[in-house]
Motif scaffolding. Structure first.
Motif, mmCIF file in Angstrom:
data_model
loop_
_atom_site.group_PDB
_atom_site.id
_atom_site.type_symbol
_atom_site.label_atom_id
_atom_site.label_comp_id
_atom_site.label_asym_id
_atom_site.label_seq_id
_atom_site.Cartn_x
_atom_site.Cartn_y
_atom_site.Cartn_z
ATOM 1 N N GLY A 43 38.665 49.073 38.949
ATOM 2 C CA GLY A 43 38.735 47.827 38.185
ATOM 3 C C GLY A 43 39.978 47.773 37.315
ATOM 4 O O GLY A 43 40.666 46.749 37.263
ATOM 5 N N TRP A 44 40.280 48.863 36.653
ATOM 6 C CA TRP A 44 41.476 48.902 35.812
ATOM 7 C C TRP A 44 42.742 48.793 36.650
ATOM 8 O O TRP A 44 43.693 48.123 36.258
ATOM 9 N N MET A 45 42.761 49.459 37.797
ATOM 10 C CA MET A 45 43.950 49.416 38.658
ATOM 11 C C MET A 45 44.219 48.001 39.169
ATOM 12 O O MET A 45 45.362 47.624 39.395
ATOM 13 N N TYR A 46 43.172 47.220 39.342
ATOM 14 C CA TYR A 46 43.327 45.837 39.788
ATOM 15 C C TYR A 46 43.530 44.887 38.610
ATOM 16 O O TYR A 46 44.377 44.006 38.643
ATOM 17 N N LEU A 47 42.754 45.076 37.556
ATOM 18 C CA LEU A 47 42.707 44.114 36.461
ATOM 19 C C LEU A 47 43.963 44.119 35.596
ATOM 20 O O LEU A 47 44.484 43.059 35.246
ATOM 21 N N VAL A 48 44.449 45.289 35.239
ATOM 22 C CA VAL A 48 45.579 45.358 34.311
ATOM 23 C C VAL A 48 46.842 44.708 34.898
ATOM 24 O O VAL A 48 47.435 43.841 34.249
ATOM 25 N N PRO A 49 47.255 45.073 36.112
ATOM 26 C CA PRO A 49 48.448 44.387 36.642
ATOM 27 C C PRO A 49 48.248 42.878 36.801
ATOM 28 O O PRO A 49 49.157 42.089 36.542
ATOM 29 N N ASN A 50 47.047 42.487 37.217
ATOM 30 C CA ASN A 50 46.747 41.067 37.365
ATOM 31 C C ASN A 50 46.826 40.346 36.021
ATOM 32 O O ASN A 50 47.370 39.241 35.926
ATOM 33 N N ALA A 51 46.269 40.945 34.994
ATOM 34 C CA ALA A 51 46.276 40.332 33.663
ATOM 35 C C ALA A 51 47.693 40.216 33.127
ATOM 36 O O ALA A 51 48.047 39.209 32.507
ATOM 37 N N THR A 89 31.424 50.433 29.731
ATOM 38 C CA THR A 89 31.752 51.419 30.769
ATOM 39 C C THR A 89 30.712 52.527 30.809
ATOM 40 O O THR A 89 30.252 52.921 31.890
ATOM 41 N N VAL A 90 30.326 53.011 29.652
ATOM 42 C CA VAL A 90 29.293 54.058 29.595
ATOM 43 C C VAL A 90 27.970 53.519 30.126
ATOM 44 O O VAL A 90 27.299 54.176 30.940
ATOM 45 N N ALA A 91 27.586 52.327 29.689
ATOM 46 C CA ALA A 91 26.328 51.727 30.158
ATOM 47 C C ALA A 91 26.360 51.527 31.670
ATOM 48 O O ALA A 91 25.386 51.827 32.368
ATOM 49 N N TYR A 92 27.477 51.021 32.201
ATOM 50 C CA TYR A 92 27.626 50.819 33.645
ATOM 51 C C TYR A 92 27.498 52.152 34.389
ATOM 52 O O TYR A 92 26.770 52.252 35.378
ATOM 53 N N THR A 93 28.214 53.152 33.910
ATOM 54 C CA THR A 93 28.217 54.447 34.584
ATOM 55 C C THR A 93 26.816 55.051 34.622
ATOM 56 O O THR A 93 26.363 55.506 35.677
ATOM 57 N N VAL A 94 26.133 55.026 33.509
ATOM 58 C CA VAL A 94 24.781 55.586 33.445
ATOM 59 C C VAL A 94 23.820 54.790 34.327
ATOM 60 O O VAL A 94 23.066 55.354 35.129
ATOM 61 N N ALA A 95 23.851 53.467 34.203
ATOM 62 C CA ALA A 95 22.922 52.622 34.959
ATOM 63 C C ALA A 95 23.160 52.720 36.460
ATOM 64 O O ALA A 95 22.212 52.870 37.244
ATOM 65 N N LEU A 135 31.769 44.479 34.465
ATOM 66 C CA LEU A 135 30.863 45.629 34.534
ATOM 67 C C LEU A 135 29.452 45.251 34.096
ATOM 68 O O LEU A 135 28.469 45.684 34.713
ATOM 69 N N ALA A 136 29.347 44.444 33.049
ATOM 70 C CA ALA A 136 28.019 44.003 32.604
ATOM 71 C C ALA A 136 27.327 43.194 33.690
ATOM 72 O O ALA A 136 26.105 43.302 33.882
ATOM 73 N N MET A 137 28.095 42.402 34.427
ATOM 74 C CA MET A 137 27.522 41.608 35.508
ATOM 75 C C MET A 137 26.906 42.518 36.574
ATOM 76 O O MET A 137 25.805 42.251 37.058
ATOM 77 N N PHE A 138 27.582 43.604 36.915
ATOM 78 C CA PHE A 138 27.020 44.514 37.915
ATOM 79 C C PHE A 138 25.741 45.186 37.418
ATOM 80 O O PHE A 138 24.815 45.411 38.190
ATOM 81 N N ILE A 139 25.685 45.481 36.134
ATOM 82 C CA ILE A 139 24.455 46.057 35.582
ATOM 83 C C ILE A 139 23.306 45.063 35.729
ATOM 84 O O ILE A 139 22.217 45.411 36.192
ATOM 85 N N VAL A 173 30.219 54.459 42.739
ATOM 86 C CA VAL A 173 30.042 53.693 41.499
ATOM 87 C C VAL A 173 30.790 54.327 40.337
ATOM 88 O O VAL A 173 31.186 53.620 39.407
ATOM 89 N N LEU A 174 31.007 55.638 40.384
ATOM 90 C CA LEU A 174 31.788 56.267 39.328
ATOM 91 C C LEU A 174 33.263 55.890 39.429
ATOM 92 O O LEU A 174 33.971 55.872 38.426
ATOM 93 N N ALA A 175 33.726 55.573 40.621
ATOM 94 C CA ALA A 175 35.125 55.192 40.811
ATOM 95 C C ALA A 175 35.383 53.727 40.462
ATOM 96 O O ALA A 175 36.531 53.332 40.236
ATOM 97 N N ALA A 176 34.355 52.919 40.387
ATOM 98 C CA ALA A 176 34.520 51.478 40.185
ATOM 99 C C ALA A 176 35.277 51.111 38.900
ATOM 100 O O ALA A 176 36.161 50.247 38.949
ATOM 101 N N PRO A 177 34.985 51.715 37.742
ATOM 102 C CA PRO A 177 35.764 51.338 36.551
ATOM 103 C C PRO A 177 37.259 51.642 36.708
ATOM 104 O O PRO A 177 38.100 50.838 36.297
ATOM 105 N N LEU A 178 37.586 52.750 37.329
ATOM 106 C CA LEU A 178 38.992 53.087 37.546
ATOM 107 C C LEU A 178 39.653 52.078 38.483
ATOM 108 O O LEU A 178 40.751 51.590 38.217
#
Length: 129
Positions: A45-53, A18-24, A71-75, A38-43
């Motif tokens: 992602g969590w809103m979509y990923l957690v309920p889905n998982a 997450t830190v690497a993604y945010t900085v990059a 996130l690594a894929m986007f980097i 791009v700063l909103a993307a991790p949030l």
């Protein structure tokens, strides 16, 4: 390899990615509007990923694995072609009524690197079981 990582280890991996993604991504984006997105993307992602998982019955480690891989894929997809992507984004935001022509190299790079990243994530998935 990943079978030896505990849930706590996956939390550390997810935090690091997450830190690497945010900085990059913040570095790659040319305008304040793009930087906010791009700063909103991790949030998001969590809103979509957690309920889905939870619905799919994945463990916390598996969910963190998906999150980290995404996130690594986007980097990997954006950083190598950052200048081209940034100029396209800036031009599109300056002239929203005009369609910015696709940068062929950036398009091919993005598609190919995403394919390789997804294949890698799928390849390593069995090691989580």
């Amino acid at each position: 390899m990943s079978a030896h990582l505990s849930t706590d280890d996956w939390w550390l991996v997810a935090a690091g990615v997450t830190v690497a993604y945010t900085v990059a991504m913040y570095w790659c984006m040319p305008t304040p509007r793009a930087k906010r997105r791009v700063l909103a993307a991790p949030l998001v992602g969590w809103m979509y990923l957690v309920p889905n998982a939870v619905l799919e019955g994945y463990s916390v480690s598996q969910t963190l694995y998906f999150y980290s891989c995404a996130l690594a894929m986007f980097i990997v997809m954006v950083v190598p072609v950052a200048s081209r992507v940034a100029s396209d984004i800036a031009e599109q935001e300056r002239k929203p009524w005009d369609k910015v022509p696709l940068n062929t190299f950036a398009l091919y790079w993005t598609v190919c690197s995403a394919t390789v990243c997804i294949a890698g994530a799928v390849f390593f998935w069995p090691f989580l079981a």
